[in-house]
Design a protein around this motif. Sequence first.
Motif, mmCIF file in Angstrom:
data_model
loop_
_atom_site.group_PDB
_atom_site.id
_atom_site.type_symbol
_atom_site.label_atom_id
_atom_site.label_comp_id
_atom_site.label_asym_id
_atom_site.label_seq_id
_atom_site.Cartn_x
_atom_site.Cartn_y
_atom_site.Cartn_z
ATOM 1 N N ARG A 132 19.346 -6.673 -3.665
ATOM 2 C CA ARG A 132 18.441 -5.864 -2.833
ATOM 3 C C ARG A 132 17.593 -6.777 -1.947
ATOM 4 O O ARG A 132 17.350 -6.477 -0.770
ATOM 5 C CB ARG A 132 17.547 -4.979 -3.705
ATOM 6 N N PHE A 152 5.780 2.576 -7.233
ATOM 7 C CA PHE A 152 6.656 3.408 -8.072
ATOM 8 C C PHE A 152 7.336 4.533 -7.298
ATOM 9 O O PHE A 152 6.864 4.971 -6.255
ATOM 10 C CB PHE A 152 5.875 4.002 -9.254
ATOM 11 N N ASN A 153 8.445 5.004 -7.864
ATOM 12 C CA ASN A 153 9.109 6.242 -7.441
ATOM 13 C C ASN A 153 8.640 7.362 -8.361
ATOM 14 O O ASN A 153 8.205 7.106 -9.483
ATOM 15 C CB ASN A 153 10.636 6.093 -7.550
ATOM 16 N N ILE A 199 15.097 0.084 -8.344
ATOM 17 C CA ILE A 199 16.127 -0.285 -9.331
ATOM 18 C C ILE A 199 15.872 0.504 -10.620
ATOM 19 O O ILE A 199 16.818 0.896 -11.307
ATOM 20 C CB ILE A 199 16.099 -1.812 -9.600
ATOM 21 N N LEU A 220 -0.808 2.763 1.113
ATOM 22 C CA LEU A 220 -0.815 2.877 -0.357
ATOM 23 C C LEU A 220 -2.161 2.418 -0.935
ATOM 24 O O LEU A 220 -2.706 3.056 -1.848
ATOM 25 C CB LEU A 220 0.320 2.040 -0.957
ATOM 26 N N LYS A 233 12.220 -3.713 0.994
ATOM 27 C CA LYS A 233 10.964 -3.775 0.220
ATOM 28 C C LYS A 233 9.949 -4.645 0.965
ATOM 29 O O LYS A 233 10.263 -5.779 1.334
ATOM 30 C CB LYS A 233 11.274 -4.327 -1.177
HETATM 31 N N1 PLP Z 1 8.272 2.108 -4.424
HETATM 32 C C1 PLP Z 1 7.506 1.082 -4.027
HETATM 33 C C2 PLP Z 1 6.679 1.205 -2.785
HETATM 34 C C3 PLP Z 1 7.476 -0.106 -4.780
HETATM 35 O O1 PLP Z 1 6.712 -1.130 -4.376
HETATM 36 C C4 PLP Z 1 8.236 -0.180 -5.970
HETATM 37 C C5 PLP Z 1 8.226 -1.380 -6.807
HETATM 38 O O2 PLP Z 1 7.438 -2.273 -6.677
HETATM 39 C C6 PLP Z 1 8.994 0.921 -6.368
HETATM 40 C C7 PLP Z 1 9.018 2.049 -5.546
HETATM 41 C C8 PLP Z 1 9.825 0.879 -7.629
HETATM 42 O O3 PLP Z 1 10.943 0.028 -7.476
HETATM 43 P P1 PLP Z 1 11.605 -0.738 -8.683
HETATM 44 O O4 PLP Z 1 12.026 0.285 -9.678
HETATM 45 O O5 PLP Z 1 12.771 -1.453 -8.074
HETATM 46 O O6 PLP Z 1 10.582 -1.666 -9.260
#
Ligand code: PLP
Length: 312
Positions: free
Chosen positions: A69, A206-207, A227, A176, A169
Motif C-alpha cells: 500500500r 480508523f474506518n 488493512i 480530522l 495514505k
Molecule cells: N482511515 C484513516 C484516515 C487512517 O489514518 C487509518 C489508519 O491510520 C485508517 C483509516 C485505518 O487503516 P488501517 O486499518 O490500515 O490501519
Amino acid sequence: MASALSVHAPPRHLTDSAAGVAFVGGAFCPISEARLSLLDWGFLRNDATHDVVTTWHGTFFRLDDHIARFERSVAGLRMTMLYRAEEVREILLSLVRLTGLRDAYVQMIMTRGRPPIGSRDPRQAENQFFAHAIPYVWIAPPEKQEQGLNIAISRIQRIPEESVNPVYKNFSWMDLQQALLEAYDRGAETVVLPDRDGNLTEGPGFNIFAVKGGTVTTPARGVLEGITRKTVFELCAETNVRWALGAVPAAALGGMDEVFISSSAGGIMPITRLEGRPIGDGLPGPLTRRLTKLYWQKREAGWHGTPVDYFD
Ligand code: PLP
C-alpha cells in the motif's frame, strides 16, 4: 535506488531504544534524535505519504500488504521509492529488533523533500524516506473497549476524495484534527466525518462499520482502504457474516444495532454511544465482540504474520 543493505548496518544497541528507534537519512538512531529538515515539503506543504504497520507479541501483521500500500501511495502521489520493497521490509524488521519491543507501532514515511533553494517545482525535490518504531498505540485501549467509545458526528466534512485521494495514505489531517477537538468540546471521545452528501466517511485513524439486521456495512468511498478493514471482510467471510460496501448515512448511525471501528492502532473497537445516547443497548454488541476476539486470537496465532528475529 539506494540499498538498505549498503547503508549503515544496523547497530546491535542504541541508548534508550525501548522508547523507539528511527531510520533517517539511511541510518538508525534513537527516536529522540530523529530530525527532519525545516525546509522539507513534507513539513512545509504537508506533501508526504506514509503507512503504519504493527507488531503484536513479536510478530508483524500483514507486513507485505502495508508495504505494498505504501508503494501504491508513493507512486500515486508521484514520488519515487528510495528502497525496494524487500529493503523496506528489512529496515522495518531491524527497527523493531533494535527496540526490543514486542508490541510496536511502526511507521514508514516518504516526504517530497526539498527542491533547490528558490525552486517551487515539486519535480526537482529529492524525496526522503523515514521510518520509526515506537511502543504500540491504541485508539481505545482494552479497558476502554469494555465500555466502547462515545463518538460524535462532526460538522466538518472530510476533505473530498476529488481533492485529496484518501486511498493514498496521507497527513492531510486538518479536518480530522479540528473535528476531534470539536468532538472533545461536545464530550465525545472520538469522531467520524461526513461527506458533502451526509454519508459517513472515516475518523482520525480508523474506518467505521455499521451493523443492522446482521449485515455489516462500511463506507465504500472517500476513505482509506484500511488493512484492518480488509481484515474485517475476511473475518466476516470466515464466520458467515454478511458484509457490504455502501453508503452509511450519518442520520442512520444512532439507529444501528452495533457500530465498530477498525485501525492498525487497536484492531476492531466498539462504538457504543453517539453523542452520549446509547447505540443498541449501549454495550459492545455480540458481533463486534466476536470479530474483536477472533482478530486477536488469529493475530496471536501468527495469522498473516512475519515474526521479528530479536537479539534476545
Ligand atoms: N482511515 C484513516 C484516515 C487512517 O489514518 C487509518 C489508519 O491510520 C485508517 C483509516 C485505518 O487503516 P488501517 O486499518 O490500515 O490501519
